[in-house]
Write an enzyme that holds these catalytic residues in place. Structure first.
Site, mmCIF file in Angstrom:
data_model
loop_
_atom_site.group_PDB
_atom_site.id
_atom_site.type_symbol
_atom_site.label_atom_id
_atom_site.label_comp_id
_atom_site.label_asym_id
_atom_site.label_seq_id
_atom_site.Cartn_x
_atom_site.Cartn_y
_atom_site.Cartn_z
ATOM 1 N N LYS A 86 0.794 -1.321 -0.130
ATOM 2 C CA LYS A 86 -0.005 -0.065 -0.044
ATOM 3 C C LYS A 86 0.922 1.177 0.144
ATOM 4 C CE LYS A 86 -4.137 -1.896 0.185
ATOM 5 N NZ LYS A 86 -5.130 -1.653 -0.786
ATOM 6 N N GLU A 108 -9.704 5.604 3.837
ATOM 7 C CA GLU A 108 -10.580 4.628 4.188
ATOM 8 C C GLU A 108 -9.412 3.498 4.446
ATOM 9 O OE1 GLU A 108 -9.530 3.016 0.570
ATOM 10 O OE2 GLU A 108 -10.241 4.996 0.663
ATOM 11 N N SER A 376 1.815 -9.984 -0.903
ATOM 12 C CA SER A 376 1.249 -8.518 -0.658
ATOM 13 C C SER A 376 1.666 -7.714 0.760
ATOM 14 C CB SER A 376 -0.294 -8.298 -1.216
ATOM 15 O OG SER A 376 -1.022 -9.219 -0.320
#
Length: 390
Positions: A86, A108, A376
């Protein structure tokens, strides 16, 4: 593949008129700075010195021996600063916000990794930061909530609806409408109105670009989990851009959350069970009932607990350029334990969905073939969830 915010029939801009100027401003800035040498140099330097890129491509020797088939490699996004992919997108969008003169950032988050990455870059750039998070996710991701607060972010509990990612996104959009002039909304996945799906894919494509250099030749398969779709688009993206026909090489596999059942609605298998509709500003596959009402999604993984998916994925599904599969909560937890014990790597439950699909994929492979799994994120945030299942 795309034209002005659309990927085939999917994408677009379905938002209140008050947001349109901000989206147009963002698109103009992205087009300008994505080609600007100074911007690209700053972005790449931060990825290297702050995020820790390039992330390694790791040969999973014991996991490979376990299946005795193709060689398995892990793209180690879990080793990024903050513990997941991210941060790549957050760095890029923060640099755009800085150039747009926006000093307040909202976001969010579900699993907390996007919220953590947003809070991190806001601390780095000195931005005001507010994170919307469902009350259910706050409870199951307490560690990430504390980290966000430690970094100076305000975490706002969302108590509407299912109190998960969908509802957190709704509240973030309401905030943005009210504070559009001084606020930039960092969307964490390839969802939302144009230009967000394109922007997030662009900043996350560093994953696939690195893989191309590290592996030298195309792998036979690339496997990644799919919620909104950012880590999977990141690793798939460079391979899709080189495709002139719909016969994609390597074979790309996206793994959705099958939850506890595909029959009773307790899942987040949007591409497997959903139908096209509009959610959070774009037209894409959604989990919805016969009346078009959004169904509640379920996954043991907070990051995959979302009833929609990015428009690129919807396009890729329709064109059969990516195969989409499902993995249950139980199978994901089994894969969580398996990688921990075989390789000494504790994966995020999101990533565990991709790892779990290996038990179905590997018997079909040959020893001279190569499988890459996008790892990830790391599983620190999920320890309490897994522990509570015992």
């Amino acid at each position: 593949m795309k034209s002005k915010g659309y990927f085939g029939n999917y994408g677009g801009v379905f938002v209140p008129e008050t947001i349109i100027p901000a989206l147009e401003e963002l698109e103009i800035a992205f087009i300008k700075y994505s080609k600007d040498k100074t911007f690209k140099t700053e972005f790449e330097n931060l990825l290297q010195t702050y995020v820790g890129r390039p992330t390694p491509l790791y040969f999973a020797n014991r996991l490979t021996e376990h299946y005795s088939k193709a060689k398995i490699f892990l793209k180690r996004e879990d080793l990024c600063h903050t513990g997941a992919h991210k941060i790549n997108n957050c760095i890029g969008q923060a640099l755009l916000a800085k150039r747009l003169g926006k000093r307040r950032i909202i976001a969010e988050t579900g699993a907390g990794q996007h919220g953590l990455a947003t809070a991190t870059v806001c601390a780095l750039f000195g931005f005001e930061c507010e994170i919307y998070m469902g009350k259910v996710d706050i409870k199951r991701q307490e560690l990430n909530v504390f980290k966000m607060q430690l970094l100076g972010a305000k975490v706002i509990p969302v108590e509407s609806g299912s109190q998960t990612l969908k509802d957190a996104t709704n509240e973030a959009i309401r905030d943005w409408i009210t504070n559009i002039k001084d606020t930039h909304y960092i969307i964490g996945s390839t969802v939302g109105p144009h230009p967000y799906p394109t922007i997030v894919s662009f900043f996350q494509s560093v994953i696939g670009n690195e893989l191309k250099k590290q592996l030298k030749k195309d792998p036979t398969y690339i496997v990644a989990c799919v919620g909104g779709g950012s880590n999977s688009m990141g690793i798939f993206y460079p391979y899709l851009n080189n495709v002139r026909t719909y016969h994609v090489k390597p074979k790309l596999i996206g793994v959705e959350a099958g939850g506890t059942s595909l029959k009773n609605g307790h899942n987040a298998a949007t591409l497997t069970l959903g139908k096209p509709g509009i959610l959070h500003g774009s037209y894409s596959y959604l989990l919805q009932d016969k009346n078009g009402m959004i169904k509640e999604a379920h996954s043991i993984s907070a990051g995959l607990d979302y009833p929609g998916v990015g428009p690129q994925h919807s396009y890729l599904k329709d064109k059969n350029m990516v195969q989409y599969k499902t993995i249950s909560d139980k199978e994901a937890i089994e894969a969580f334990y398996q990688l921990s014990k075989l390789e000494g790597i504790i994966p995020a439950i999101e990533s565990s969905h991709a790892l779990a699909y290996l038990k179905y994929l590997m018997p079909k492979t040959k020893k001279n073939e190569t499988v890459v799994v996008n790892l990830s994120g790391r599983g620190d945030k999920d320890i309490n969830t897994v522990k509570s299942l015992k």
